[in-house]
Design a protein around this motif. Structure first.
Motif, PDB file in Angstrom:
ATOM      1  N   THR A 192       1.828  -5.024  -2.981  1.00  0.00           N
ATOM      2  CA  THR A 192       1.432  -6.399  -2.690  1.00  0.00           C
ATOM      3  C   THR A 192       2.617  -7.083  -2.026  1.00  0.00           C
ATOM      4  O   THR A 192       3.724  -6.528  -1.971  1.00  0.00           O
ATOM      5  CB  THR A 192       1.071  -7.162  -3.971  1.00  0.00           C
ATOM      6  N   LYS A 193       2.417  -8.290  -1.539  1.00  0.00           N
ATOM      7  CA  LYS A 193       3.520  -9.047  -0.944  1.00  0.00           C
ATOM      8  C   LYS A 193       4.656  -9.210  -1.950  1.00  0.00           C
ATOM      9  O   LYS A 193       5.820  -8.984  -1.637  1.00  0.00           O
ATOM     10  CB  LYS A 193       3.030 -10.413  -0.470  1.00  0.00           C
ATOM     11  N   ALA A 194       4.293  -9.595  -3.177  1.00  0.00           N
ATOM     12  CA  ALA A 194       5.306  -9.779  -4.217  1.00  0.00           C
ATOM     13  C   ALA A 194       5.996  -8.460  -4.560  1.00  0.00           C
ATOM     14  O   ALA A 194       7.204  -8.425  -4.795  1.00  0.00           O
ATOM     15  CB  ALA A 194       4.664 -10.379  -5.461  1.00  0.00           C
ATOM     16  N   GLY A 195       5.217  -7.383  -4.596  1.00  0.00           N
ATOM     17  CA  GLY A 195       5.786  -6.085  -4.914  1.00  0.00           C
ATOM     18  C   GLY A 195       6.778  -5.615  -3.862  1.00  0.00           C
ATOM     19  O   GLY A 195       7.846  -5.072  -4.180  1.00  0.00           O
ATOM     20  N   ARG A 196       6.455  -5.812  -2.589  1.00  0.00           N
ATOM     21  CA  ARG A 196       7.362  -5.415  -1.518  1.00  0.00           C
ATOM     22  C   ARG A 196       8.633  -6.267  -1.523  1.00  0.00           C
ATOM     23  O   ARG A 196       9.736  -5.758  -1.297  1.00  0.00           O
ATOM     24  CB  ARG A 196       6.646  -5.506  -0.173  1.00  0.00           C
ATOM     25  N   GLU A 197       8.475  -7.562  -1.800  1.00  0.00           N
ATOM     26  CA  GLU A 197       9.653  -8.425  -1.880  1.00  0.00           C
ATOM     27  C   GLU A 197      10.553  -8.003  -3.031  1.00  0.00           C
ATOM     28  O   GLU A 197      11.779  -7.986  -2.899  1.00  0.00           O
ATOM     29  CB  GLU A 197       9.209  -9.878  -2.061  1.00  0.00           C
ATOM     30  N   MET A 198       9.938  -7.655  -4.151  1.00  0.00           N
ATOM     31  CA  MET A 198      10.704  -7.195  -5.293  1.00  0.00           C
ATOM     32  C   MET A 198      11.480  -5.929  -4.975  1.00  0.00           C
ATOM     33  O   MET A 198      12.641  -5.783  -5.322  1.00  0.00           O
ATOM     34  CB  MET A 198       9.774  -6.947  -6.477  1.00  0.00           C
ATOM     35  N   ALA A 199      10.825  -4.996  -4.279  1.00  0.00           N
ATOM     36  CA  ALA A 199      11.488  -3.745  -3.917  1.00  0.00           C
ATOM     37  C   ALA A 199      12.681  -3.990  -3.002  1.00  0.00           C
ATOM     38  O   ALA A 199      13.740  -3.359  -3.153  1.00  0.00           O
ATOM     39  CB  ALA A 199      10.478  -2.810  -3.250  1.00  0.00           C
ATOM     40  N   MET A 200      12.535  -4.908  -2.061  1.00  0.00           N
ATOM     41  CA  MET A 200      13.655  -5.213  -1.149  1.00  0.00           C
ATOM     42  C   MET A 200      14.804  -5.875  -1.891  1.00  0.00           C
ATOM     43  O   MET A 200      15.977  -5.570  -1.651  1.00  0.00           O
ATOM     44  CB  MET A 200      13.162  -6.092  -0.005  1.00  0.00           C
ATOM     45  N   LEU A 201      14.489  -6.787  -2.800  1.00  0.00           N
ATOM     46  CA  LEU A 201      15.537  -7.451  -3.572  1.00  0.00           C
ATOM     47  C   LEU A 201      16.256  -6.462  -4.478  1.00  0.00           C
ATOM     48  O   LEU A 201      17.474  -6.533  -4.658  1.00  0.00           O
ATOM     49  CB  LEU A 201      14.929  -8.581  -4.408  1.00  0.00           C
ATOM     50  N   ALA A 202      15.509  -5.541  -5.042  1.00  0.00           N
ATOM     51  CA  ALA A 202      16.095  -4.573  -5.964  1.00  0.00           C
ATOM     52  C   ALA A 202      17.025  -3.599  -5.266  1.00  0.00           C
ATOM     53  O   ALA A 202      18.043  -3.171  -5.833  1.00  0.00           O
ATOM     54  CB  ALA A 202      14.992  -3.805  -6.683  1.00  0.00           C
ATOM     55  N   THR A 203      16.700  -3.245  -4.025  1.00  0.00           N
ATOM     56  CA  THR A 203      17.469  -2.223  -3.313  1.00  0.00           C
ATOM     57  C   THR A 203      18.439  -2.806  -2.286  1.00  0.00           C
ATOM     58  O   THR A 203      19.390  -2.131  -1.875  1.00  0.00           O
ATOM     59  CB  THR A 203      16.520  -1.262  -2.582  1.00  0.00           C
ATOM     60  N   PHE A 214      11.416   3.434  -3.680  1.00  0.00           N
ATOM     61  CA  PHE A 214      10.597   3.303  -4.879  1.00  0.00           C
ATOM     62  C   PHE A 214       9.533   4.393  -4.957  1.00  0.00           C
ATOM     63  O   PHE A 214       9.170   4.832  -6.048  1.00  0.00           O
ATOM     64  CB  PHE A 214       9.949   1.914  -4.940  1.00  0.00           C
ATOM     65  N   THR A 215       9.027   4.820  -3.820  1.00  0.00           N
ATOM     66  CA  THR A 215       8.056   5.911  -3.816  1.00  0.00           C
ATOM     67  C   THR A 215       8.653   7.155  -4.469  1.00  0.00           C
ATOM     68  O   THR A 215       7.978   7.868  -5.230  1.00  0.00           O
ATOM     69  CB  THR A 215       7.611   6.225  -2.381  1.00  0.00           C
ATOM     70  N   ALA A 216       9.928   7.390  -4.211  1.00  0.00           N
ATOM     71  CA  ALA A 216      10.602   8.561  -4.770  1.00  0.00           C
ATOM     72  C   ALA A 216      10.713   8.493  -6.295  1.00  0.00           C
ATOM     73  O   ALA A 216      10.881   9.526  -6.959  1.00  0.00           O
ATOM     74  CB  ALA A 216      11.996   8.693  -4.161  1.00  0.00           C
ATOM     75  N   LEU A 217      10.606   7.286  -6.859  1.00  0.00           N
ATOM     76  CA  LEU A 217      10.696   7.123  -8.310  1.00  0.00           C
ATOM     77  C   LEU A 217       9.360   7.327  -9.009  1.00  0.00           C
ATOM     78  O   LEU A 217       9.298   7.341 -10.241  1.00  0.00           O
ATOM     79  CB  LEU A 217      11.225   5.723  -8.641  1.00  0.00           C
ATOM     80  N   HIS A 218       8.279   7.479  -8.236  1.00  0.00           N
ATOM     81  CA  HIS A 218       6.951   7.650  -8.797  1.00  0.00           C
ATOM     82  C   HIS A 218       6.505   9.099  -8.578  1.00  0.00           C
ATOM     83  O   HIS A 218       6.233   9.505  -7.445  1.00  0.00           O
ATOM     84  CB  HIS A 218       5.956   6.699  -8.125  1.00  0.00           C
ATOM     85  N   PRO A 219       6.453   9.905  -9.635  1.00  0.00           N
ATOM     86  CA  PRO A 219       6.123  11.320  -9.482  1.00  0.00           C
ATOM     87  C   PRO A 219       4.819  11.585  -8.736  1.00  0.00           C
ATOM     88  O   PRO A 219       4.674  12.637  -8.107  1.00  0.00           O
ATOM     89  CB  PRO A 219       6.039  11.804 -10.936  1.00  0.00           C
ATOM     90  N   ILE A 220       3.890  10.643  -8.784  1.00  0.00           N
ATOM     91  CA  ILE A 220       2.617  10.875  -8.105  1.00  0.00           C
ATOM     92  C   ILE A 220       2.767  10.835  -6.587  1.00  0.00           C
ATOM     93  O   ILE A 220       1.884  11.245  -5.840  1.00  0.00           O
ATOM     94  CB  ILE A 220       1.561   9.845  -8.572  1.00  0.00           C
ATOM     95  N   GLY A 221       3.904  10.345  -6.084  1.00  0.00           N
ATOM     96  CA  GLY A 221       4.189  10.405  -4.656  1.00  0.00           C
ATOM     97  C   GLY A 221       3.831   9.167  -3.861  1.00  0.00           C
ATOM     98  O   GLY A 221       3.856   9.186  -2.625  1.00  0.00           O
ATOM     99  N   ARG A 222       3.511   8.072  -4.526  1.00  0.00           N
ATOM    100  CA  ARG A 222       3.224   6.818  -3.837  1.00  0.00           C
ATOM    101  C   ARG A 222       3.398   5.668  -4.813  1.00  0.00           C
ATOM    102  O   ARG A 222       3.456   5.880  -6.035  1.00  0.00           O
ATOM    103  CB  ARG A 222       1.796   6.795  -3.290  1.00  0.00           C
ATOM    104  N   ILE A 223       3.478   4.440  -4.290  1.00  0.00           N
ATOM    105  CA  ILE A 223       3.437   3.283  -5.168  1.00  0.00           C
ATOM    106  C   ILE A 223       1.972   2.895  -5.374  1.00  0.00           C
ATOM    107  O   ILE A 223       1.077   3.445  -4.727  1.00  0.00           O
ATOM    108  CB  ILE A 223       4.246   2.104  -4.587  1.00  0.00           C
ATOM    109  N   GLY A 224       1.726   1.978  -6.283  1.00  0.00           N
ATOM    110  CA  GLY A 224       0.355   1.643  -6.628  1.00  0.00           C
ATOM    111  C   GLY A 224      -0.339   0.772  -5.604  1.00  0.00           C
ATOM    112  O   GLY A 224       0.288   0.116  -4.774  1.00  0.00           O
ATOM    113  N   LYS A 225      -1.649   0.778  -5.686  1.00  0.00           N
ATOM    114  CA  LYS A 225      -2.486  -0.132  -4.909  1.00  0.00           C
ATOM    115  C   LYS A 225      -3.099  -1.142  -5.883  1.00  0.00           C
ATOM    116  O   LYS A 225      -3.338  -0.814  -7.049  1.00  0.00           O
ATOM    117  CB  LYS A 225      -3.599   0.640  -4.199  1.00  0.00           C
TER     118      LYS A 225
END
Length: 258
Positions: A192-203, A214-225
């Motif tokens: 989501t918009k908030a999720g992407r902003e959070m990822a940028m702030l975190a990294t 963040f995708t690399a941290l999720h064993p399923i191979g993607r972030i959520g929808k």
């Protein structure tokens, strides 16, 4: 279809992101949905989308940090319907501050829109639902309730509080014989918009690089929808989960399993 047909549902923070997707899904499954948010334009857009698809929805402006605003929202809904079947406490948010730099004002704000808001909604819903045959309360927490992110001191604390508040309320309601189920749901990073902003702030990286990290941290191979989380909320809201209370549903692509 019709997994929540005929039910009245209140969803907070429903103008965007997870709340928006959840409102549209629950309406498509037959519920009458009351959406609340402080983003009036976004909230009305969701109502229009639901109506265009043949669903039923209403929008109310709502500052979830205000007890008076909660009272007004419940009074409005009570004036239009005889009962509330489902409450989804979805509104929330946070800022990036570690334990040394977070100010008390920032701490209180994050607590107010996450933990305090969930408390206020849960309390009012229980008081109403116990008189009308019960219901389901779904409190949206986060994997931050279980994972100590170094720059999310207040947010982690608030989301962990939602986790235990939900368990306590579930046990209380069960012991009282209210037929009210209370559960929490814990998303990982969602696109989501908030999720992407959070990822940028975190990294501290660009959007593309942050999502890749963040995708690399999720064993399923993607972030959520958003629909991944909405489907979990639908399950906990519906009668399919009639034997589920006082527990938590983690939807994180394996993030907390590592």
């Amino acid at each position: 279809m019709n997994r929540v047909a005929g039910k009245t549902i209140l969803i907070t923070g429903a103008a965007n992101g997870l709340g928006r997707e959840t409102a549209k899904l629950l309406a498509a499954e037959g519920a009458t949905v009351w959406l609340t948010d402080i983003d009036d334009g976004g909230g009305r857009e969701v109502v229009a989308e639901i109506a265009a698809a043949g669903g039923k929805a209403e929008y109310l402006h709502h500052d979830v940090s205000s007890p008076e605003a909660w009272d007004e929202v419940f009074a409005t809904i009570k004036g239009r319907t005889s009962k509330l079947d489902i409450l989804v406490n979805n509104a929330g948010g946070g800022t990036y501050n570690d334990i040394e730099t977070v100010t008390f004002a920032e701490w209180r704000r994050i607590m107010s829109i996450n933990l305090d808001a969930t408390f206020l909604g849960t309390q009012l819903a229980i008081k109403w639902m116990k008189t009308t045959g019960g219901g389901s309360i779904v409190n949206v927490s986060s994997v931050a309730a279980f994972s100590g992110a170094p720059n999310l001191a207040a947010y982690c604390a608030a989301k962990a509080g939602i986790h235990m508040l939900s368990k306590s309320a579930a046990v209380y309601s069960g012991q009282k014989g209210y037929q009210i189920r209370v559960n929490s749901i814990h998303p990982g990073l969602v696109d989501t918009k908030a999720g992407r902003e959070m990822a940028m702030l975190a990294t501290g990286a660009s959007e593309e690089q942050a999502i890749e990290a963040f995708t690399a941290l999720h064993p399923i191979g993607r972030i959520g929808k958003p629909i991944d989380i909405a489907n979990g909320i639908l399950y906990l809201a519906s009668d399919e989960s009639s034997f589920v209370t006082g527990t938590h549903l983690i939807i994180d692509g394996g993030f907390t399993a590592v």
